[in-house]
Design an enzyme around this catalytic site. Structure first.
Site, PDB file in Angstrom:
ATOM      1  N   LYS A   1       0.834  -1.213   0.000  1.00 16.66           N
ATOM      2  CA  LYS A   1       0.000   0.000   0.000  1.00 16.66           C
ATOM      3  C   LYS A   1       0.863   1.256   0.000  1.00 16.66           C
ATOM      4  O   LYS A   1       0.371   2.379  -0.012  1.00 16.66           O
ATOM      5  CB  LYS A   1      -0.907   0.029   1.240  1.00 16.66           C
ATOM      6  CG  LYS A   1      -2.028  -0.966   1.263  1.00 16.66           C
ATOM      7  CD  LYS A   1      -3.096  -0.603   2.302  1.00 16.66           C
ATOM      8  CE  LYS A   1      -2.743  -1.010   3.673  1.00 16.66           C
ATOM      9  NZ  LYS A   1      -3.822  -0.799   4.657  1.00 16.66           N
TER      10      LYS A   1
ATOM     11  N   LYS B   1       2.734   2.057   2.519  1.00 19.17           N
ATOM     12  CA  LYS B   1       2.690   2.552   3.900  1.00 19.17           C
ATOM     13  C   LYS B   1       3.715   1.786   4.725  1.00 19.17           C
ATOM     14  O   LYS B   1       3.964   0.603   4.510  1.00 19.17           O
ATOM     15  CB  LYS B   1       1.315   2.270   4.516  1.00 19.17           C
ATOM     16  CG  LYS B   1       0.216   3.251   4.210  1.00 19.17           C
ATOM     17  CD  LYS B   1      -1.021   2.892   5.037  1.00 19.17           C
ATOM     18  CE  LYS B   1      -1.806   4.128   5.391  1.00 19.17           C
ATOM     19  NZ  LYS B   1      -2.977   3.853   6.224  1.00 19.17           N
TER      20      LYS B   1
HETATM   21  N1  C2G Z   1     -10.516   6.426   9.818  1.00 22.76           N
HETATM   22  C1  C2G Z   1     -11.507   7.311  10.246  1.00 22.76           C
HETATM   23  N2  C2G Z   1     -11.154   8.535  10.704  1.00 22.76           N
HETATM   24  C2  C2G Z   1      -9.846   8.901  10.766  1.00 22.76           C
HETATM   25  C3  C2G Z   1      -8.839   8.002  10.357  1.00 22.76           C
HETATM   26  C4  C2G Z   1      -9.202   6.755   9.876  1.00 22.76           C
HETATM   27  O1  C2G Z   1     -12.710   6.990  10.192  1.00 22.76           O
HETATM   28  N3  C2G Z   1      -9.543  10.152  11.233  1.00 22.76           N
HETATM   29  C5  C2G Z   1     -10.928   5.116   9.311  1.00 22.76           C
HETATM   30  C6  C2G Z   1     -10.487   4.872   7.865  1.00 22.76           C
HETATM   31  O2  C2G Z   1     -11.405   5.473   6.951  1.00 22.76           O
HETATM   32  C7  C2G Z   1     -10.505   3.345   7.800  1.00 22.76           C
HETATM   33  C8  C2G Z   1     -10.109   2.929   9.227  1.00 22.76           C
HETATM   34  O3  C2G Z   1     -10.308   4.092  10.063  1.00 22.76           O
HETATM   35  O4  C2G Z   1     -11.823   2.888   7.518  1.00 22.76           O
HETATM   36  C9  C2G Z   1      -8.650   2.498   9.313  1.00 22.76           C
HETATM   37  O5  C2G Z   1      -7.854   3.537   8.788  1.00 22.76           O
HETATM   38  P1  C2G Z   1      -6.365   3.169   8.306  1.00 22.76           P
HETATM   39  O6  C2G Z   1      -5.689   2.413   9.363  1.00 22.76           O
HETATM   40  O7  C2G Z   1      -5.736   4.413   7.738  1.00 22.76           O
HETATM   41  O8  C2G Z   1      -6.683   2.140   7.128  1.00 22.76           O
HETATM   42  P2  C2G Z   1      -6.171   2.216   5.614  1.00 22.76           P
HETATM   43  O9  C2G Z   1      -4.702   2.408   5.577  1.00 22.76           O
HETATM   44  O10 C2G Z   1      -7.053   3.170   4.939  1.00 22.76           O
HETATM   45  O11 C2G Z   1      -6.388   0.709   5.125  1.00 22.76           O
HETATM   46  O12 C2G Z   1      -8.117  -2.691   2.384  1.00 22.76           O
HETATM   47  C10 C2G Z   1      -8.430  -1.483   3.057  1.00 22.76           C
HETATM   48  C11 C2G Z   1      -7.196  -0.931   3.718  1.00 22.76           C
HETATM   49  O13 C2G Z   1      -6.620  -1.910   4.569  1.00 22.76           O
HETATM   50  C12 C2G Z   1      -7.555   0.305   4.513  1.00 22.76           C
END
Ligand code: C2G
Length: 144
Positions: free
Chosen positions: A49, A51
């Site tokens: 990703k 990341k």
């Molecule tokens: N999230 C949120 N508010 C934030 C930060 C994150 O609602 N201020 C939500 C994101 O939208 C996501 C979840 O928390 O639904 C996890 O966020 P991340 O750990 O950043 O996940 P991500 O890297 O987007 O990975 O296959 C899908 C991926 O694994 C998603």
């Protein structure tokens, strides 16, 4: 509650530096069903990703499993596993934050798809920047 009465909610993420935005997402996800199951991005998948999590998969998993809104955590290894997971787990609802709106509509063939509003002004990236700036300030303070 019998198995037929259970309503399984499925979501995915990295959940690095676990913060209030993550908690609020999981809290609202838990209000959509009786069981929340999280596909947690492995360190290798995060590399795919683009990341690099601060915390290891095991530490992120430990923290998620301690969250009152989470019932189960399993590894997310690649983009293509979601429909298989939904079938395997009998997911009724697939939930993601709305930064992913539209990206997972294909899941609607297996379960309801819900995009929840992201919590503003908090993110792992922002936390990393804050920590980094404080570290720079601390390094400028002459040792007492
Ligand atoms: N999230 C949120 N508010 C934030 C930060 C994150 O609602 N201020 C939500 C994101 O939208 C996501 C979840 O928390 O639904 C996890 O966020 P991340 O750990 O950043 O996940 P991500 O890297 O987007 O990975 O296959 C899908 C991926 O694994 C998603």
């Amino acid at each position: 509650m019998t198995a037929s009465q259970e309503r399984i909610v499925l979501t995915y993420g990295t959940f690095d530096l676990f913060h209030a935005g993550h908690v609020r997402l999981l809290q609202r996800a838990s209000e959509l069903g009786s069981k929340v199951i999280v596909g947690l991005s492995t360190d290798d998948f995060n590399a795919l990703k683009g990341k690099q999590a601060v915390m290891s998969y095991e530490d992120r998993k430990c923290i998620l499993e301690a969250c009152r809104y989470v019932d189960e955590v399993f590894p997310e290894n690649h983009w293509e596993q979601k429909t298989f997971d939904a079938q395997r787990l009998g997911a009724d609802v697939f939930v993601m934050g709305d930064d992913w709106t539209g990206k997972f509509d294909f899941m609607s063939g297996h379960c309801d798809v819900v995009y929840l509003s992201r919590t503003p002004d908090v993110s792992t990236t922002l936390l990393k920047k804050k920590i980094s700036s404080w570290r720079n300030i601390a390094q400028q303070i002459p040792s007492l």
